[in-house]
Design a protein around this motif. Structure first.
Motif, PDB file in Angstrom:
ATOM      1  N   ALA A  43       0.849  -1.190   0.000  1.00  0.00           N
ATOM      2  CA  ALA A  43       0.000   0.000   0.000  1.00  0.00           C
ATOM      3  C   ALA A  43       0.887   1.244   0.000  1.00  0.00           C
ATOM      4  N   PRO A  44       0.306   2.377  -0.398  1.00  0.00           N
ATOM      5  CA  PRO A  44       1.068   3.625  -0.312  1.00  0.00           C
ATOM      6  C   PRO A  44       1.403   3.955   1.144  1.00  0.00           C
ATOM      7  N   CYS A  45       2.589   4.482   1.344  1.00  0.00           N
ATOM      8  CA  CYS A  45       2.964   5.053   2.643  1.00  0.00           C
ATOM      9  C   CYS A  45       3.686   6.354   2.305  1.00  0.00           C
ATOM     10  N   GLY A  46       2.967   7.440   2.429  1.00  0.00           N
ATOM     11  CA  GLY A  46       3.468   8.713   1.935  1.00  0.00           C
ATOM     12  C   GLY A  46       3.446   8.673   0.419  1.00  0.00           C
ATOM     13  N   ASP A  47       4.546   9.091  -0.201  1.00  0.00           N
ATOM     14  CA  ASP A  47       4.614   9.084  -1.662  1.00  0.00           C
ATOM     15  C   ASP A  47       5.324   7.850  -2.201  1.00  0.00           C
ATOM     16  N   LYS A  48       5.516   6.843  -1.360  1.00  0.00           N
ATOM     17  CA  LYS A  48       6.194   5.601  -1.757  1.00  0.00           C
ATOM     18  C   LYS A  48       5.275   4.424  -1.460  1.00  0.00           C
ATOM     19  N   LEU A  49       5.758   3.211  -1.749  1.00  0.00           N
ATOM     20  CA  LEU A  49       5.011   2.000  -1.438  1.00  0.00           C
ATOM     21  C   LEU A  49       5.724   1.209  -0.356  1.00  0.00           C
ATOM     22  N   CYS A  50       4.927   0.575   0.506  1.00  0.00           N
ATOM     23  CA  CYS A  50       5.444  -0.275   1.576  1.00  0.00           C
ATOM     24  C   CYS A  50       4.619  -1.550   1.609  1.00  0.00           C
ATOM     25  N   GLY A  51       5.131  -2.565   2.288  1.00  0.00           N
ATOM     26  CA  GLY A  51       4.393  -3.817   2.417  1.00  0.00           C
ATOM     27  C   GLY A  51       4.540  -4.405   3.799  1.00  0.00           C
ATOM     28  N   VAL A  52       3.439  -4.942   4.332  1.00  0.00           N
ATOM     29  CA  VAL A  52       3.442  -5.563   5.655  1.00  0.00           C
ATOM     30  C   VAL A  52       2.894  -6.982   5.562  1.00  0.00           C
ATOM     31  N   ILE A  53       3.370  -7.832   6.451  1.00  0.00           N
ATOM     32  CA  ILE A  53       2.886  -9.204   6.547  1.00  0.00           C
ATOM     33  C   ILE A  53       1.505  -9.178   7.199  1.00  0.00           C
ATOM     34  N   ILE A  54       0.516  -9.771   6.512  1.00  0.00           N
ATOM     35  CA  ILE A  54      -0.838  -9.788   7.086  1.00  0.00           C
ATOM     36  C   ILE A  54      -1.281 -11.194   7.480  1.00  0.00           C
ATOM     37  N   SER A  55      -0.568 -12.231   7.030  1.00  0.00           N
ATOM     38  CA  SER A  55      -0.828 -13.590   7.491  1.00  0.00           C
ATOM     39  C   SER A  55       0.307 -14.484   7.032  1.00  0.00           C
ATOM     40  N   GLY A  56       0.353 -15.661   7.599  1.00  0.00           N
ATOM     41  CA  GLY A  56       1.373 -16.623   7.206  1.00  0.00           C
ATOM     42  C   GLY A  56       1.942 -17.350   8.403  1.00  0.00           C
ATOM     43  N   ARG A  57       3.150 -17.842   8.227  1.00  0.00           N
ATOM     44  CA  ARG A  57       3.835 -18.606   9.260  1.00  0.00           C
ATOM     45  C   ARG A  57       5.258 -18.108   9.408  1.00  0.00           C
ATOM     46  N   GLY A  58       5.775 -18.196  10.609  1.00  0.00           N
ATOM     47  CA  GLY A  58       7.168 -17.871  10.862  1.00  0.00           C
ATOM     48  C   GLY A  58       8.062 -19.018  10.427  1.00  0.00           C
ATOM     49  N   LYS A  59       9.363 -18.835  10.504  1.00  0.00           N
ATOM     50  CA  LYS A  59      10.291 -19.873  10.054  1.00  0.00           C
ATOM     51  C   LYS A  59      10.177 -21.148  10.879  1.00  0.00           C
ATOM     52  N   ASP A  60       9.661 -21.019  12.106  1.00  0.00           N
ATOM     53  CA  ASP A  60       9.481 -22.187  12.963  1.00  0.00           C
ATOM     54  C   ASP A  60       8.129 -22.858  12.754  1.00  0.00           C
ATOM     55  N   GLY A  61       7.349 -22.376  11.783  1.00  0.00           N
ATOM     56  CA  GLY A  61       6.057 -22.954  11.486  1.00  0.00           C
ATOM     57  C   GLY A  61       4.909 -22.389  12.309  1.00  0.00           C
ATOM     58  N   LYS A  62       5.222 -21.536  13.280  1.00  0.00           N
ATOM     59  CA  LYS A  62       4.172 -20.920  14.083  1.00  0.00           C
ATOM     60  C   LYS A  62       3.381 -19.947  13.215  1.00  0.00           C
ATOM     61  N   PRO A  63       2.083 -19.779  13.517  1.00  0.00           N
ATOM     62  CA  PRO A  63       1.326 -18.751  12.802  1.00  0.00           C
ATOM     63  C   PRO A  63       1.991 -17.387  12.998  1.00  0.00           C
ATOM     64  N   ALA A  64       1.851 -16.520  11.998  1.00  0.00           N
ATOM     65  CA  ALA A  64       2.486 -15.198  12.074  1.00  0.00           C
ATOM     66  C   ALA A  64       2.075 -14.448  13.336  1.00  0.00           C
ATOM     67  N   SER A  65       0.870 -14.712  13.824  1.00  0.00           N
ATOM     68  CA  SER A  65       0.421 -14.025  15.041  1.00  0.00           C
ATOM     69  C   SER A  65       1.223 -14.446  16.274  1.00  0.00           C
TER      70      SER A  65
END
Length: 144
Positions: A43-65
């Motif tokens: 999504a836009p953040c100011g006049d540039k683009l940024c990205g955030v993790i909204i779901s998934g798994r960590g490297k240990d297999g745990k949910p991103a939450s």
């Protein structure tokens, strides 16, 4: 149908087609990472683009939450959650379907790389991370 109704329908159709064309030339939206284990919202953040993790798994297999940024080189940041973590930042347009000047953070290694993005005609996003002249890329697919 009255002339004003016809004009309204034509204007609406034109606006919708322009909106669809713009959407296909922008990485703004939600993307599956290459392994389909995560989703990133760009999504836009100011006049540039940024990205955030909204779901998934960590490297240990745990949910991103439940996963933490434990590979971060800064010990003070190792307890922050992966969910909501900004991994893309500072991207600006460099040409049609291309954005550069950005950074990508890999929470699995704790490293940040120079990065660029490019959209293909097939609607996939090429995400490239580079150290000096050595680059690796991933192909992300739309999740919306």
């Amino acid at each position: 149908m009255t002339p004003s109704q016809t004009a309204f329908i034509a204007a609406t159709a034109l606006a919708l087609s322009a909106s669809a064309a713009f959407a296909s030339t922008s990485p703004v939206g939600v993307w599956y990472t290459q392994d389909k284990q995560g989703k990133v919202r760009i999504a836009p953040c100011g006049d540039k683009l940024c990205g955030v993790i909204i779901s998934g798994r960590g490297k240990d297999g745990k949910p991103a939450s439940d996963a933490r940024d434990d590979a971060n080189p800064n010990p003070a940041l190792r307890s922050r959650p992966i969910l909501g973590l900004q991994i893309l930042r500072d991207f600006k347009p460099t040409g049609p379907g291309r954005w550069g000047g950005g950074k990508i953070y890999d929470p699995n290694t704790g490293r940040t790389y120079d990065s660029k993005l490019s959209l293909s005609n097939g609607g996939v996003l090429k995400v490239e991370g580079c150290v000096t002249v050595i680059c690796q890329s991933q192909t992300w697919t739309p999740a919306d």
